[in-house]
Motif scaffolding. Structure first.
Motif, PDB file in Angstrom:
ATOM      1  N   SER A   1     -23.929  36.445  30.552  1.00  0.00           N
ATOM      2  CA  SER A   1     -25.013  37.401  30.800  1.00  0.00           C
ATOM      3  C   SER A   1     -24.987  38.561  29.814  1.00  0.00           C
ATOM      4  O   SER A   1     -25.988  39.245  29.631  1.00  0.00           O
ATOM      5  N   SER A   2     -23.846  38.770  29.147  1.00  0.00           N
ATOM      6  CA  SER A   2     -23.777  39.823  28.131  1.00  0.00           C
ATOM      7  C   SER A   2     -24.312  39.348  26.780  1.00  0.00           C
ATOM      8  O   SER A   2     -24.369  40.118  25.835  1.00  0.00           O
ATOM      9  N   GLY A   3     -24.682  38.053  26.698  1.00  0.00           N
ATOM     10  CA  GLY A   3     -25.318  37.558  25.487  1.00  0.00           C
ATOM     11  C   GLY A   3     -24.495  36.574  24.676  1.00  0.00           C
ATOM     12  O   GLY A   3     -24.986  36.036  23.684  1.00  0.00           O
ATOM     13  N   LEU A   4     -23.256  36.322  25.061  1.00  0.00           N
ATOM     14  CA  LEU A   4     -22.452  35.364  24.310  1.00  0.00           C
ATOM     15  C   LEU A   4     -22.958  33.940  24.536  1.00  0.00           C
ATOM     16  O   LEU A   4     -23.431  33.612  25.628  1.00  0.00           O
ATOM     17  N   SER A   5     -22.838  33.120  23.523  1.00  0.00           N
ATOM     18  CA  SER A   5     -23.253  31.723  23.635  1.00  0.00           C
ATOM     19  C   SER A   5     -22.234  30.945  24.464  1.00  0.00           C
ATOM     20  O   SER A   5     -21.096  31.389  24.655  1.00  0.00           O
ATOM     21  N   GLN A   6     -22.626  29.762  24.926  1.00  0.00           N
ATOM     22  CA  GLN A   6     -21.699  28.908  25.659  1.00  0.00           C
ATOM     23  C   GLN A   6     -20.481  28.582  24.801  1.00  0.00           C
ATOM     24  O   GLN A   6     -19.346  28.592  25.284  1.00  0.00           O
ATOM     25  N   THR A   7     -20.719  28.303  23.519  1.00  0.00           N
ATOM     26  CA  THR A   7     -19.627  27.970  22.604  1.00  0.00           C
ATOM     27  C   THR A   7     -18.661  29.138  22.452  1.00  0.00           C
ATOM     28  O   THR A   7     -17.433  28.955  22.474  1.00  0.00           O
ATOM     29  N   ASP A   8     -19.198  30.360  22.304  1.00  0.00           N
ATOM     30  CA  ASP A   8     -18.344  31.543  22.171  1.00  0.00           C
ATOM     31  C   ASP A   8     -17.497  31.767  23.422  1.00  0.00           C
ATOM     32  O   ASP A   8     -16.307  32.074  23.329  1.00  0.00           O
ATOM     33  N   VAL A   9     -18.126  31.633  24.587  1.00  0.00           N
ATOM     34  CA  VAL A   9     -17.401  31.837  25.845  1.00  0.00           C
ATOM     35  C   VAL A   9     -16.314  30.773  26.004  1.00  0.00           C
ATOM     36  O   VAL A   9     -15.178  31.081  26.379  1.00  0.00           O
ATOM     37  N   ALA A  10     -16.671  29.523  25.707  1.00  0.00           N
ATOM     38  CA  ALA A  10     -15.696  28.433  25.814  1.00  0.00           C
ATOM     39  C   ALA A  10     -14.496  28.691  24.913  1.00  0.00           C
ATOM     40  O   ALA A  10     -13.343  28.521  25.332  1.00  0.00           O
ATOM     41  N   GLY A  11     -14.744  29.115  23.690  1.00  0.00           N
ATOM     42  CA  GLY A  11     -13.659  29.418  22.761  1.00  0.00           C
ATOM     43  C   GLY A  11     -12.802  30.567  23.237  1.00  0.00           C
ATOM     44  O   GLY A  11     -11.572  30.538  23.152  1.00  0.00           O
ATOM     45  N   ARG A  12     -13.441  31.612  23.744  1.00  0.00           N
ATOM     46  CA  ARG A  12     -12.714  32.798  24.195  1.00  0.00           C
ATOM     47  C   ARG A  12     -11.826  32.485  25.406  1.00  0.00           C
ATOM     48  O   ARG A  12     -10.716  33.002  25.520  1.00  0.00           O
ATOM     49  N   LEU A  13     -12.330  31.629  26.312  1.00  0.00           N
ATOM     50  CA  LEU A  13     -11.590  31.350  27.545  1.00  0.00           C
ATOM     51  C   LEU A  13     -10.779  30.059  27.490  1.00  0.00           C
ATOM     52  O   LEU A  13     -10.060  29.734  28.436  1.00  0.00           O
ATOM     53  N   GLY A  14     -10.906  29.317  26.395  1.00  0.00           N
ATOM     54  CA  GLY A  14     -10.141  28.090  26.249  1.00  0.00           C
ATOM     55  C   GLY A  14     -10.572  26.978  27.192  1.00  0.00           C
ATOM     56  O   GLY A  14      -9.743  26.261  27.742  1.00  0.00           O
ATOM     57  N   ILE A  15     -11.883  26.868  27.398  1.00  0.00           N
ATOM     58  CA  ILE A  15     -12.413  25.816  28.268  1.00  0.00           C
ATOM     59  C   ILE A  15     -13.460  25.011  27.507  1.00  0.00           C
ATOM     60  O   ILE A  15     -13.886  25.397  26.420  1.00  0.00           O
ATOM     61  N   ASP A  16     -13.889  23.914  28.082  1.00  0.00           N
ATOM     62  CA  ASP A  16     -14.867  23.042  27.455  1.00  0.00           C
ATOM     63  C   ASP A  16     -16.278  23.635  27.606  1.00  0.00           C
ATOM     64  O   ASP A  16     -16.654  24.066  28.703  1.00  0.00           O
ATOM     65  N   ARG A  17     -17.062  23.647  26.524  1.00  0.00           N
ATOM     66  CA  ARG A  17     -18.412  24.182  26.567  1.00  0.00           C
ATOM     67  C   ARG A  17     -19.285  23.447  27.586  1.00  0.00           C
ATOM     68  O   ARG A  17     -20.125  24.042  28.253  1.00  0.00           O
ATOM     69  N   THR A  18     -19.098  22.140  27.728  1.00  0.00           N
ATOM     70  CA  THR A  18     -19.929  21.384  28.672  1.00  0.00           C
ATOM     71  C   THR A  18     -19.690  21.821  30.114  1.00  0.00           C
ATOM     72  O   THR A  18     -20.579  21.723  30.949  1.00  0.00           O
ATOM     73  N   PHE A  19     -18.477  22.347  30.410  1.00  0.00           N
ATOM     74  CA  PHE A  19     -18.215  22.883  31.744  1.00  0.00           C
ATOM     75  C   PHE A  19     -19.136  24.068  32.026  1.00  0.00           C
ATOM     76  O   PHE A  19     -19.685  24.200  33.117  1.00  0.00           O
ATOM     77  N   ILE A  20     -19.295  24.920  31.027  1.00  0.00           N
ATOM     78  CA  ILE A  20     -20.162  26.093  31.182  1.00  0.00           C
ATOM     79  C   ILE A  20     -21.606  25.646  31.410  1.00  0.00           C
ATOM     80  O   ILE A  20     -22.302  26.170  32.281  1.00  0.00           O
ATOM     81  N   SER A  21     -22.053  24.673  30.655  1.00  0.00           N
ATOM     82  CA  SER A  21     -23.406  24.156  30.816  1.00  0.00           C
ATOM     83  C   SER A  21     -23.611  23.597  32.226  1.00  0.00           C
ATOM     84  O   SER A  21     -24.612  23.875  32.874  1.00  0.00           O
ATOM     85  N   ARG A  22     -22.655  22.810  32.687  1.00  0.00           N
ATOM     86  CA  ARG A  22     -22.765  22.226  34.036  1.00  0.00           C
ATOM     87  C   ARG A  22     -22.733  23.313  35.105  1.00  0.00           C
ATOM     88  O   ARG A  22     -23.450  23.237  36.103  1.00  0.00           O
ATOM     89  N   LEU A  23     -21.902  24.319  34.911  1.00  0.00           N
ATOM     90  CA  LEU A  23     -21.821  25.430  35.855  1.00  0.00           C
ATOM     91  C   LEU A  23     -23.165  26.154  35.949  1.00  0.00           C
ATOM     92  O   LEU A  23     -23.661  26.444  37.044  1.00  0.00           O
ATOM     93  N   GLU A  24     -23.778  26.430  34.800  1.00  0.00           N
ATOM     94  CA  GLU A  24     -25.072  27.114  34.794  1.00  0.00           C
ATOM     95  C   GLU A  24     -26.144  26.255  35.446  1.00  0.00           C
ATOM     96  O   GLU A  24     -26.988  26.762  36.193  1.00  0.00           O
ATOM     97  N   ASN A  25     -26.143  24.960  35.181  1.00  0.00           N
ATOM     98  CA  ASN A  25     -27.119  24.068  35.798  1.00  0.00           C
ATOM     99  C   ASN A  25     -26.930  24.008  37.314  1.00  0.00           C
ATOM    100  O   ASN A  25     -27.902  23.970  38.066  1.00  0.00           O
TER     101      ASN A  25
END
Length: 176
Positions: free
Chosen positions: A28-52
């Motif tokens: 919500s602060s504007g970071l991309s899914q890829t940036d958040v995944a990299g920062r937190l050490g998780i898979d980007r697709t997890f973030i996408s599924r979570l948002e969906n």
């Protein structure tokens, strides 16, 4: 700590809740899914599924501002239930209290902050007098949908018909 046994694993409910909160905060602060995944050490697709999974609606953001409104709480509750992103509604007495409680510079800064928040939304609905609606159209320099509740100057609270306003909100959202 909420520890839950699942088969041979022990899962921390706190860790899951914290991670999800952090994902949502960063996104919500504007970071991309890829940036958040990299920062937190998780898979980007997890973030996408979570948002969906948590998605309530798609489309452009909507702001509603209005004053002076007699049934402010009822209207605010209806707008919140409809998923309006930014709501600022005041009665006449709330409007005067807001102005009186601030110094000149504090009031100026507060108004500028409100304008910035409203301007960041894609669609804006203004509930108020004919003059206020036109003034906000000029200030925001974007499409503003007016919901007129009287001619300027309005000096007393006006009832807003929630069903009529709901129809306007839904029409604005359908245009998205």
């Amino acid at each position: 700590m909420d520890l839950i046994r699942i088969g041979d694993k022990v899962v921390s409910r706190y860790k899951i809740d914290f991670l999800i909160s952090e994902i949502l905060r960063l996104r919500s602060s504007g970071l991309s899914q890829t940036d958040v995944a990299g920062r937190l050490g998780i898979d980007r697709t997890f973030i996408s599924r979570l948002e969906n999974l948590g998605e309530v609606r798609k489309g452009k953001s909507v702001a509603v501002i209005g004053f002076p409104i007699a049934n402010r709480e009822e209207v605010c509750s209806m707008l919140s239930a409809e998923g309006v992103d930014f709501i600022l509604l005041m009665s006449e007495s709330e409007r005067w209290d807001y102005v009186r409680q601030k110094s000149g510079i504090e009031l100026f800064n507060a108004i500028m902050d409100i304008i910035a928040k409203v301007h960041s939304c894609d669609q804006v609905v203004v509930i108020g007098s004919d003059k206020r609606i036109n003034l906000l159209r000029a200030v925001l320099d974007k499409e503003v949908v007016g919901f007129e509740i009287g001619e300027s100057p309005l000096k007393e609270d006006k009832l807003v018909n929630p069903a009529e306003l709901l129809a306007v909100i839904r029409a604005v959202k359908a245009r998205n």
